[in-house]
Design a protein around this motif. Sequence first.
Motif: not given
Length: 87
Positions: A44-57
């Motif tokens: 889902s898009p919400e799950e993708a948003d969370n992945v971006v958050f945890i992987l960033q930097n």
Amino acid sequence: ERDPAAILSYKEMLAHVCEPCGTVREVIVYDRHPEGVVQVVMASPEEADNVVFILQNRALGSRKLTAELHDGKTRYSVEEKTEEQAK
């Protein structure tokens, strides 16, 4: 590209890291891309948003990751050159 076992290891590691965010549908490693691009497909898009958050930097070995949502247009696959195909 030179080490298929390393590619599989990266895929498994990223799937494991992203699992707390939801259902990981697919992890694609663009091994020919000079910047080392990996695409994580979530349910889902919400799950993708969370992945971006945890992987960033996040650090992966000696490299620092950047993460962003796919724009739906950018192509990350890199074609083999004719000389490489002949090898």
